[in-house]
Design a protein around this motif. Structure first.
Motif, PDB file in Angstrom:
ATOM      1  N   LYS A   1       0.839  -1.205   0.000  1.00  0.00           N
ATOM      2  CA  LYS A   1       0.000   0.000   0.000  1.00  0.00           C
ATOM      3  C   LYS A   1       0.878   1.261   0.000  1.00  0.00           C
ATOM      4  O   LYS A   1       0.570   2.245  -0.686  1.00  0.00           O
ATOM      5  CB  LYS A   1      -0.936  -0.024   1.207  1.00  0.00           C
ATOM      6  CG  LYS A   1      -2.000   1.040   1.228  1.00  0.00           C
ATOM      7  CD  LYS A   1      -3.275   0.544   1.913  1.00  0.00           C
ATOM      8  CE  LYS A   1      -3.027  -0.017   3.294  1.00  0.00           C
ATOM      9  NZ  LYS A   1      -2.818   1.025   4.314  1.00  0.00           N
ATOM     10  N   GLY A   2       1.965   1.207   0.753  1.00  0.00           N
ATOM     11  CA  GLY A   2       2.898   2.323   0.735  1.00  0.00           C
ATOM     12  C   GLY A   2       3.533   2.503  -0.633  1.00  0.00           C
ATOM     13  O   GLY A   2       3.696   3.625  -1.117  1.00  0.00           O
TER      14      GLY A   2
ATOM     15  N   CYS B   1       1.267   4.315  -3.003  1.00  0.00           N
ATOM     16  CA  CYS B   1       1.338   5.775  -2.835  1.00  0.00           C
ATOM     17  C   CYS B   1       2.525   6.340  -3.602  1.00  0.00           C
ATOM     18  O   CYS B   1       2.426   7.392  -4.253  1.00  0.00           O
ATOM     19  CB  CYS B   1       1.459   6.128  -1.360  1.00  0.00           C
ATOM     20  SG  CYS B   1      -0.042   5.898  -0.395  1.00  0.00           S
ATOM     21  N   ASP B   2       3.664   5.654  -3.522  1.00  0.00           N
ATOM     22  CA  ASP B   2       4.844   6.099  -4.261  1.00  0.00           C
ATOM     23  C   ASP B   2       4.581   6.096  -5.763  1.00  0.00           C
ATOM     24  O   ASP B   2       4.978   7.021  -6.479  1.00  0.00           O
ATOM     25  CB  ASP B   2       6.032   5.180  -3.960  1.00  0.00           C
ATOM     26  CG  ASP B   2       6.518   5.270  -2.524  1.00  0.00           C
ATOM     27  OD1 ASP B   2       6.426   6.366  -1.936  1.00  0.00           O
ATOM     28  OD2 ASP B   2       6.976   4.251  -1.992  1.00  0.00           O
TER      29      ASP B   2
ATOM     30  N   GLU C   1      -2.721   9.755  -0.654  1.00  0.00           N
ATOM     31  CA  GLU C   1      -2.968   9.006   0.582  1.00  0.00           C
ATOM     32  C   GLU C   1      -3.848   7.800   0.299  1.00  0.00           C
ATOM     33  O   GLU C   1      -4.878   7.901  -0.363  1.00  0.00           O
ATOM     34  CB  GLU C   1      -3.647   9.914   1.609  1.00  0.00           C
ATOM     35  CG  GLU C   1      -3.967   9.229   2.929  1.00  0.00           C
ATOM     36  CD  GLU C   1      -5.416   8.751   3.014  1.00  0.00           C
ATOM     37  OE1 GLU C   1      -5.665   7.724   3.670  1.00  0.00           O
ATOM     38  OE2 GLU C   1      -6.284   9.397   2.401  1.00  0.00           O
TER      39      GLU C   1
ATOM     40  N   GLU D   1      -1.560   5.806   4.526  1.00  0.00           N
ATOM     41  CA  GLU D   1      -0.186   5.965   4.066  1.00  0.00           C
ATOM     42  C   GLU D   1      -0.161   7.179   3.132  1.00  0.00           C
ATOM     43  O   GLU D   1      -1.037   7.333   2.282  1.00  0.00           O
ATOM     44  CB  GLU D   1       0.308   4.718   3.331  1.00  0.00           C
ATOM     45  CG  GLU D   1      -0.210   3.393   3.854  1.00  0.00           C
ATOM     46  CD  GLU D   1       0.127   3.100   5.307  1.00  0.00           C
ATOM     47  OE1 GLU D   1       0.733   3.947   5.971  1.00  0.00           O
ATOM     48  OE2 GLU D   1      -0.234   2.026   5.780  1.00  0.00           O
TER      49      GLU D   1
ATOM     50  N   ALA E   1       7.429  10.936   2.862  1.00  0.00           N
ATOM     51  CA  ALA E   1       6.322   9.990   2.973  1.00  0.00           C
ATOM     52  C   ALA E   1       6.098   9.639   4.426  1.00  0.00           C
ATOM     53  O   ALA E   1       7.023   9.706   5.253  1.00  0.00           O
ATOM     54  CB  ALA E   1       6.636   8.723   2.177  1.00  0.00           C
TER      55      ALA E   1
ATOM     56  N   ALA F   1       3.828   6.867   7.147  1.00  0.00           N
ATOM     57  CA  ALA F   1       2.966   5.695   7.350  1.00  0.00           C
ATOM     58  C   ALA F   1       2.769   5.483   8.843  1.00  0.00           C
ATOM     59  O   ALA F   1       3.688   5.697   9.644  1.00  0.00           O
ATOM     60  CB  ALA F   1       3.576   4.446   6.722  1.00  0.00           C
TER      61      ALA F   1
ATOM     62  N   ASN G   1      10.469   7.467   0.999  1.00  0.00           N
ATOM     63  CA  ASN G   1       9.428   6.814   0.194  1.00  0.00           C
ATOM     64  C   ASN G   1       8.479   6.064   1.112  1.00  0.00           C
ATOM     65  O   ASN G   1       8.849   5.663   2.224  1.00  0.00           O
ATOM     66  CB  ASN G   1      10.039   5.874  -0.859  1.00  0.00           C
ATOM     67  CG  ASN G   1      10.812   4.728  -0.242  1.00  0.00           C
ATOM     68  OD1 ASN G   1      10.241   3.752   0.221  1.00  0.00           O
ATOM     69  ND2 ASN G   1      12.141   4.855  -0.216  1.00  0.00           N
ATOM     70  N   CYS G   2       7.242   5.902   0.667  1.00  0.00           N
ATOM     71  CA  CYS G   2       6.203   5.350   1.526  1.00  0.00           C
ATOM     72  C   CYS G   2       6.333   3.834   1.688  1.00  0.00           C
ATOM     73  O   CYS G   2       5.874   3.279   2.685  1.00  0.00           O
ATOM     74  CB  CYS G   2       4.826   5.712   0.963  1.00  0.00           C
ATOM     75  SG  CYS G   2       3.521   5.712   2.208  1.00  0.00           S
ATOM     76  N   MET G   3       6.925   3.167   0.717  1.00  0.00           N
ATOM     77  CA  MET G   3       7.143   1.732   0.843  1.00  0.00           C
ATOM     78  C   MET G   3       7.999   1.437   2.072  1.00  0.00           C
ATOM     79  O   MET G   3       7.695   0.540   2.863  1.00  0.00           O
ATOM     80  CB  MET G   3       7.815   1.194  -0.421  1.00  0.00           C
ATOM     81  CG  MET G   3       8.246  -0.253  -0.342  1.00  0.00           C
ATOM     82  SD  MET G   3       8.793  -0.938  -1.934  1.00  0.00           S
ATOM     83  CE  MET G   3      10.086   0.209  -2.396  1.00  0.00           C
TER      84      MET G   3
ATOM     85  N   ASP H   1       6.044   2.361   5.341  1.00  0.00           N
ATOM     86  CA  ASP H   1       5.001   1.375   5.600  1.00  0.00           C
ATOM     87  C   ASP H   1       5.579   0.128   6.269  1.00  0.00           C
ATOM     88  O   ASP H   1       5.063  -0.353   7.292  1.00  0.00           O
ATOM     89  CB  ASP H   1       4.339   1.006   4.272  1.00  0.00           C
ATOM     90  CG  ASP H   1       2.980   0.337   4.439  1.00  0.00           C
ATOM     91  OD1 ASP H   1       2.503   0.226   5.589  1.00  0.00           O
ATOM     92  OD2 ASP H   1       2.396  -0.068   3.423  1.00  0.00           O
TER      93      ASP H   1
END
Length: 334
Positions: free
Chosen positions: A165-166, A169-170, A187, A191, A232, A234, A275-277, A280
């Motif tokens: 999910k993260g 977002c990226d 979002e 996230e 990012a 999370a 980064n959101c990955m 997360d």
């Protein structure tokens, strides 16, 4: 003179066709949750169809609910060519697993499944069953080899829900940026990725929910507001997903090493990263690791900042805020 007049008309017509930049907001349903995306579109174009296409591309790779997805075929040991998205997520998942001593582990799927959603199957869980599952779980038991995922045990299964999910977002943020949207916020289920500034010319402000069991069906109260500056965020939390047995609160996060729900004072973990990955995966890992170990892991990685909410021995909320995160806090609530 006639040529100049025609050229002037042409330039005026072209200018008239160009739409001014404007902020556009989209929302919808994806991955079993709600997404919100806001962006300054250079020519005022609504990009929602394209945004959803980007998110669905990841679904085709990492959804365990789609029997034709790459991850589903891997779990069923069906011959499949691993796509670029799968490989990117897998490599980052393995990296975070190493950095967190296995607290994050995408092979935890069999343990999660046996407990059931909301621990509805907890009466069926026995020490013998957990011992058998331990033979299947462990990030060291899977690896890439010549573009294929190799397993030490054929019944090992992957679940990328705590990192995919993260990454989505990226992907959305990267797509919008490629379309000239320099100011954006994407979002998905909590996230977040933010770049540039909002319509008011300010950095994007994101709220962190207060962990309150009594607020389960009411509007969430905020514990803090953080300002995202091209980063990012999370958040993972156990305070809304638990069951109580003999006066003990059991959280929804499964420890991949023990096979049982974690029990500690950490209620919510919020992670800032580039980064959101990464954010997360770390947020999930910290919910497994607990307060002290999570602080040590976070301090060892200069690329992340953290905001932890935990319960002290008297049952009161306390927070741990890393120095980098503290600089971006706009407001904290009691």
């Amino acid at each position: 003179m006639r040529t100049f007049y025609l050229l002037s008309l042409l330039l005026f017509a072209l200018a008239s066709c160009q739409q001014p930049a404007q902020y556009i907001s989209n929302e919808g349903y994806i991955y079993g949750t709600i997404y919100h995306v806001t962006y300054e579109s250079p020519q005022g174009k609504d990009l929602q169809p394209e945004i959803e296409a980007v998110m669905m591309e990841l679904n085709q790779s990492m959804s365990t609910f789609d029997s034709t997805s790459t991850i589903s075929k891997v779990n069923k040991n069906e011959p499949t060519e691993l796509d670029e998205l799968f490989i990117t997520i897998f490599k980052q998942a393995q990296k975070i697993s190493e950095l967190t001593d296995g607290a994050f582990d995408i092979t935890v799927a069999p343990m999660v499944n046996v407990w059931g959603f909301g621990f509805k199957n907890k009466e069926q869980v026995t020490p013998q069953l957990i011992d058998s599952l331990k033979q299947l779980v462990g990030y060291q038991k899977v690896h890439l080899e010549n573009g294929q995922l190799m397993k030490d045990h054929p019944n090992t299964m992957l679940d990328a829900s705590a990192i995919a999910k993260g990454f989505a977002c990226d992907m959305v943020a990267d797509y919008l940026y490629s379309q000239g949207c320099k100011n954006l916020m994407a979002e998905i289920g909590g996230e977040v990725v933010a770049k540039g500034k909002n319509a008011k010319g300010n950095y994007w402000s994101i709220g962190i929910s207060k962990p309150d069991d009594n607020e389960f069906f009411t509007q969430q109260k905020l514990k803090a507001i953080v300002e995202l500056q091209d980063r990012a965020l999370a958040t993972s939390g156990n305070y809304r997903n638990f069951y109580v047995e003999d006066g003990i609160k059991y959280a929804h996060t499964i420890d991949p090493k023990t096979g049982y729900p974690v029990q500690h004072s950490l209620l919510s973990t919020t992670v800032l990263a580039d980064n959101c990955m990464t954010a997360d995966a770390y947020a999930t890992a910290f919910m497994v690791s607990g307060l002290e170990k999570s602080i040590a892991i976070a301090e060892a990685d200069p690329e992340i900042d953290v905001y932890f909410i935990y319960s002290d021995p008297n049952g009161n909320y306390q927070t741990y805020v890393s120095p980098g995160f503290k600089k971006l806090l706009k407001k904290e609530y009691e």
